[in-house]
Design an enzyme around this catalytic site. Structure first.
Site, PDB file in Angstrom:
ATOM      1  N   HIS A 134       7.063  -9.120   1.106  1.00 28.37           N
ATOM      2  CA  HIS A 134       7.749 -10.051   0.494  1.00 28.37           C
ATOM      3  C   HIS A 134       7.619 -11.571   0.816  1.00 28.37           C
ATOM      4  O   HIS A 134       7.807 -12.443   0.392  1.00 28.37           O
ATOM      5  CB  HIS A 134       9.307  -9.956   0.845  1.00 28.37           C
ATOM      6  N   ASP A 170       6.726   0.924  -1.555  1.00 29.28           N
ATOM      7  CA  ASP A 170       8.245   0.438  -1.048  1.00 29.28           C
ATOM      8  C   ASP A 170       9.090   0.373  -2.126  1.00 29.28           C
ATOM      9  O   ASP A 170       8.748  -0.111  -3.548  1.00 29.28           O
ATOM     10  CB  ASP A 170       7.881  -0.941  -0.519  1.00 29.28           C
ATOM     11  N   HIS A 172      11.213  -1.669  -2.668  1.00 27.52           N
ATOM     12  CA  HIS A 172      11.222  -2.849  -3.319  1.00 27.52           C
ATOM     13  C   HIS A 172       9.950  -3.751  -3.664  1.00 27.52           C
ATOM     14  O   HIS A 172       8.892  -3.188  -3.261  1.00 27.52           O
ATOM     15  CB  HIS A 172      11.826  -3.893  -2.120  1.00 27.52           C
ATOM     16  N   ASP A 257      11.455   3.132   2.185  1.00 35.49           N
ATOM     17  CA  ASP A 257      12.615   3.279   1.923  1.00 35.49           C
ATOM     18  C   ASP A 257      13.260   3.687   0.217  1.00 35.49           C
ATOM     19  O   ASP A 257      14.172   3.873   0.056  1.00 35.49           O
ATOM     20  CB  ASP A 257      13.170   1.725   1.969  1.00 35.49           C
TER      21      ASP A 257
HETATM   22 ZN   LIG Z   1      11.500  -2.082   1.093  1.00 33.12          ZN
END
Ligand SMILES: [Zn+2]
Length: 350
Positions: A134, A170, A172, A257
């Site tokens: 991120h 991931d 996200h 995740d």
């Molecule tokens: Zn994540």
């Protein structure tokens, strides 16, 4: 060395350092030191760690962090940590040691890449924290300080590589990595992620721009996707694109995740499937594929440790009952894949 191992082949490395535990996010933060402890304990209790080459990381140099991040941002992180810590954003606490630890994490992935590039190892798993995908050019966010995988990809470019594949599974979207290479045809960024969800980016029409058009492939997925859905997406979208791209190097932004047990997100993967996804990637890029896997998210300690073990077994061709099963994805996922193929067909033979 490989005592008691039926397989003495030491072709896979593990990056780890106790100093990674010193990045202190507070008592209740999901991205905590216990994540790495759980992974290392699992690798030791299973005997797998004896078959891995331990790689001790060194901190990245400032110039290497600057491949991806602005000097003023790097300095601001250092200053916050020198004052004893603070918040980079509402999700991203740093402690006194975090700046040094973040340098060590980025340096760990660079060292992993070097070990593979030099031919010492075929693949490396980098058990690093803080995570990175991120982190943007001028700000940290979403538990991430410096973008470890993006920095490693830039390092590979400086070593002369022209086709680098980043696979980000991931849950996200890796906004920072996507942005780092959005106009760059030498780095193909592929991401599966829950959508809509944090950080909000990663819709399927984000395909890169300028020279980089077609070198960003986003697969936004509804919550609730399970093993067959992910395997279908990897076989139908990633495998043909990766085979056509013929990467000289593969970096995996491995967040665990999407696991069914994960407390943060809404996907339903089993631990084994992370091994299966690793196998899909390996077979798409061919036997000589050079692969570095870098830890991103994953917040259920047992699920995380078990999933990492499967990934390492897949990297080492030790995955029990290996092979990629036939996958019957649900209709929403098949339709999404069809939509993505329509868009990406402009760039790839899908
Ligand atoms: Zn994540």
């Amino acid at each position: 060395m490989s005592k008691g191992s039926s397989n003495g082949d030491k072709s896979t490395g593990l990056v780890y350092h106790h100093d990674f535990l010193k990045h202190d996010t507070g008592a209740y933060h999901p991205e905590r030191a216990a994540r790495l402890t759980a992974i290392i304990e699992r690798l030791e209790s299973s005997g797998l760690s004896e078959r891995l080459v331990r790689i001790s990381p060194e901190p990245a140099a400032l110039e290497q962090i600057e491949y991806v991040h602005e000097r003023s941002y790097i300095e601001s992180v250092r200053e916050v940590c020198e004052r004893g810590g603070g918040m980079l954003d509402p999700d991203t606490p740093v402690s006194a040691a975090s700046y040094e630890v973040a340098l060590l994490a980025a340096g760990g992935v660079i060292k992993a890449v070097e070990e593979v590039l030099n031919g010492n190892l075929k693949s490396v798993f980098a058990a690093v924290r803080p995570p990175g995908h991120h982190a943007e050019r001028s700000r940290g966010m979403g538990f991430c300080i410096f973008n470890n995988v993006a920095i490693a990809a830039e390092h590979l470019k400086r070593r002369g590589l022209r086709r680098i594949l980043i696979v980000d599974w991931d849950v996200h979207h890796g906004n920072g990595t996507q942005n780092a290479f959005y106009e760059d045809a030498s780095v193909l960024y592929f991401s599966t992620h829950q959508y809509p969800y944090y950080p909000g980016t990663g819709w399927l029409d984000e395909v890169g721009s300028g020279d980089g058009r077609g070198f960003t492939v986003n697969v936004p997925l509804p919550a609730g996707c399970g093993d067959p859905d992910y395997i279908y997406v990897f076989k139908e979208v990633l495998a043909p694109i990766a085979a056509e791209f013929r990467p000289e190097f593969v970096l995996i932004s491995a967040g665990f995740d999407p696991h069914a047990s994960d407390p943060l997100a809404g996907m339903r993967l089993s631990s084994r499937t992370f091994g299966v996804l690793t196998e899909v990637i390996k077979s798409a890029v061919g036997g000589g594929g050079r692969i570095v896997v870098s830890l991103e998210g994953g917040y259920s300690l047992n699920a995380l440790a078990e999933s990492v073990q499967y990934v390492l077994e897949a990297l080492r061709d030790e995955f029990e009952g290996g092979g990629v099963p036939e996958a019957e994805a649900r209709a929403a996922v098949r339709n999404r894949v069809a939509e993505i193929k329509r868009i990406q067909r402009e760039y790839w033979g899908l």
